[in-house]
Design a protein around this motif. Structure first.
Motif, mmCIF file in Angstrom:
data_model
loop_
_atom_site.group_PDB
_atom_site.id
_atom_site.type_symbol
_atom_site.label_atom_id
_atom_site.label_comp_id
_atom_site.label_asym_id
_atom_site.label_seq_id
_atom_site.Cartn_x
_atom_site.Cartn_y
_atom_site.Cartn_z
ATOM 1 N N ARG A 1 37.034 38.552 43.221
ATOM 2 C CA ARG A 1 38.535 38.648 42.685
ATOM 3 C C ARG A 1 38.497 38.416 41.276
ATOM 4 O O ARG A 1 39.677 39.021 40.594
ATOM 5 C CB ARG A 1 39.299 37.862 43.540
ATOM 6 N N PHE A 2 37.791 37.717 40.630
ATOM 7 C CA PHE A 2 37.971 37.218 39.211
ATOM 8 C C PHE A 2 36.814 37.921 38.382
ATOM 9 O O PHE A 2 35.876 37.872 38.996
ATOM 10 C CB PHE A 2 37.998 35.846 38.969
ATOM 11 N N THR A 3 37.251 38.331 37.237
ATOM 12 C CA THR A 3 36.272 38.804 36.164
ATOM 13 C C THR A 3 36.226 37.793 34.865
ATOM 14 O O THR A 3 37.324 37.928 34.332
ATOM 15 C CB THR A 3 36.448 40.082 35.968
ATOM 16 N N ILE A 4 35.180 37.261 34.588
ATOM 17 C CA ILE A 4 35.061 36.765 33.284
ATOM 18 C C ILE A 4 34.397 37.543 32.382
ATOM 19 O O ILE A 4 33.516 38.356 32.548
ATOM 20 C CB ILE A 4 34.313 35.284 33.250
ATOM 21 N N SER A 5 34.936 37.750 30.949
ATOM 22 C CA SER A 5 34.261 38.598 29.976
ATOM 23 C C SER A 5 34.641 37.872 28.782
ATOM 24 O O SER A 5 35.570 36.902 28.439
ATOM 25 C CB SER A 5 35.012 39.878 30.013
ATOM 26 N N TYR B 1 37.879 35.568 28.231
ATOM 27 C CA TYR B 1 39.074 36.215 29.205
ATOM 28 C C TYR B 1 38.735 35.849 30.614
ATOM 29 O O TYR B 1 37.556 35.739 31.124
ATOM 30 C CB TYR B 1 39.174 37.396 29.047
ATOM 31 N N LEU B 2 39.863 35.714 31.395
ATOM 32 C CA LEU B 2 39.531 35.829 33.044
ATOM 33 C C LEU B 2 40.564 36.494 33.627
ATOM 34 O O LEU B 2 41.825 36.041 33.668
ATOM 35 C CB LEU B 2 39.752 34.106 33.463
ATOM 36 N N ARG B 3 40.143 37.624 34.080
ATOM 37 C CA ARG B 3 40.890 38.641 34.732
ATOM 38 C C ARG B 3 41.018 38.098 36.264
ATOM 39 O O ARG B 3 39.958 38.066 37.027
ATOM 40 C CB ARG B 3 40.238 40.000 34.652
ATOM 41 N N MET B 4 42.162 37.563 36.862
ATOM 42 C CA MET B 4 42.439 37.414 38.264
ATOM 43 C C MET B 4 43.084 38.424 39.106
ATOM 44 O O MET B 4 44.252 38.847 38.687
ATOM 45 C CB MET B 4 43.233 36.031 38.190
ATOM 46 N N ASN B 5 42.439 38.970 39.956
ATOM 47 C CA ASN B 5 43.061 39.940 40.869
ATOM 48 C C ASN B 5 43.336 39.360 42.292
ATOM 49 O O ASN B 5 42.693 38.292 42.536
ATOM 50 C CB ASN B 5 42.446 41.229 40.818
ATOM 51 N N GLY C 1 49.272 39.700 43.348
ATOM 52 C CA GLY C 1 49.407 40.119 41.984
ATOM 53 C C GLY C 1 47.970 39.526 41.162
ATOM 54 O O GLY C 1 46.936 39.233 41.778
ATOM 55 N N SER C 2 48.354 39.944 39.755
ATOM 56 C CA SER C 2 46.907 39.897 38.823
ATOM 57 C C SER C 2 47.535 38.906 37.530
ATOM 58 O O SER C 2 48.871 39.187 37.281
ATOM 59 C CB SER C 2 46.667 41.052 38.450
ATOM 60 N N LEU C 3 46.824 38.388 36.906
ATOM 61 C CA LEU C 3 46.815 37.715 35.683
ATOM 62 C C LEU C 3 45.765 37.928 34.884
ATOM 63 O O LEU C 3 44.633 37.869 35.519
ATOM 64 C CB LEU C 3 47.386 36.512 35.708
ATOM 65 N N ARG C 4 45.704 37.786 33.286
ATOM 66 C CA ARG C 4 44.759 37.855 32.686
ATOM 67 C C ARG C 4 45.010 36.683 31.693
ATOM 68 O O ARG C 4 45.781 36.705 31.038
ATOM 69 C CB ARG C 4 44.573 38.862 31.957
ATOM 70 N N LEU C 5 44.019 35.666 31.642
ATOM 71 C CA LEU C 5 43.990 34.743 31.006
ATOM 72 C C LEU C 5 43.142 34.622 29.654
ATOM 73 O O LEU C 5 42.102 35.362 29.790
ATOM 74 C CB LEU C 5 43.438 33.038 31.755
#
Length: 123
Positions: A67-71, A80-84, A16-20
């Motif tokens: 897998r992760f994207t920081i923006s 933000y930290l998008r975690m897929n 799954g995914s989450l966005r911090l």
């Protein structure tokens, strides 16, 4: 007074995914590099990702690369930290941090820290 407040953590199944999110106040976020770190139970805190104030420079830990994207949105003073494709080994408390000027992968280089948000990935 500087405050970094993380949100967006929770329980998610593997894959799954989450966005911090990390909302900064009290510091001019546009001239600060921001970072995400995490600490799993019984382990030391480790680097996850960092982003420069112009968002032109980003670094990731090998374990989260691709897998992760920081923006960041400097207008909102938020990073933000998008975690897929989350894995059980991503389970940890995730911390947001800020430091003046350039990015860094070393936690001792960061001056300001949030309180952390728990991410739990079930198998």
């Amino acid at each position: 007074q500087v405050q970094l407040v993380e949100s967006g953590g929770g329980l998610v199944q593997a894959g799954g995914s989450l966005r911090l999110s990390c909302a900064a106040s009290g510091l001019p976020a546009s001239i600060y590099a921001m970072g995400w770190f995490r600490q799993a139970p019984g382990k030391e805190r480790e680097f996850v990702a960092t982003i420069g104030w112009t968002a032109s420079i980003m670094y990731y830990a090998n374990s989260v690369k691709d897998r992760f994207t920081i923006s960041r949105d400097n207008a909102k003073n938020t990073v933000y930290l998008r975690m897929n494709s989350l894995k059980p080994e991503d389970t940890a408390v995730y911390y947001c941090a800020a430091r003046r000027h350039s990015t860094s992968t070393f936690e001792n280089d960061y001056e300001y820290w949030g309180q952390g948000t728990q991410v739990t990935v079930s198998s």
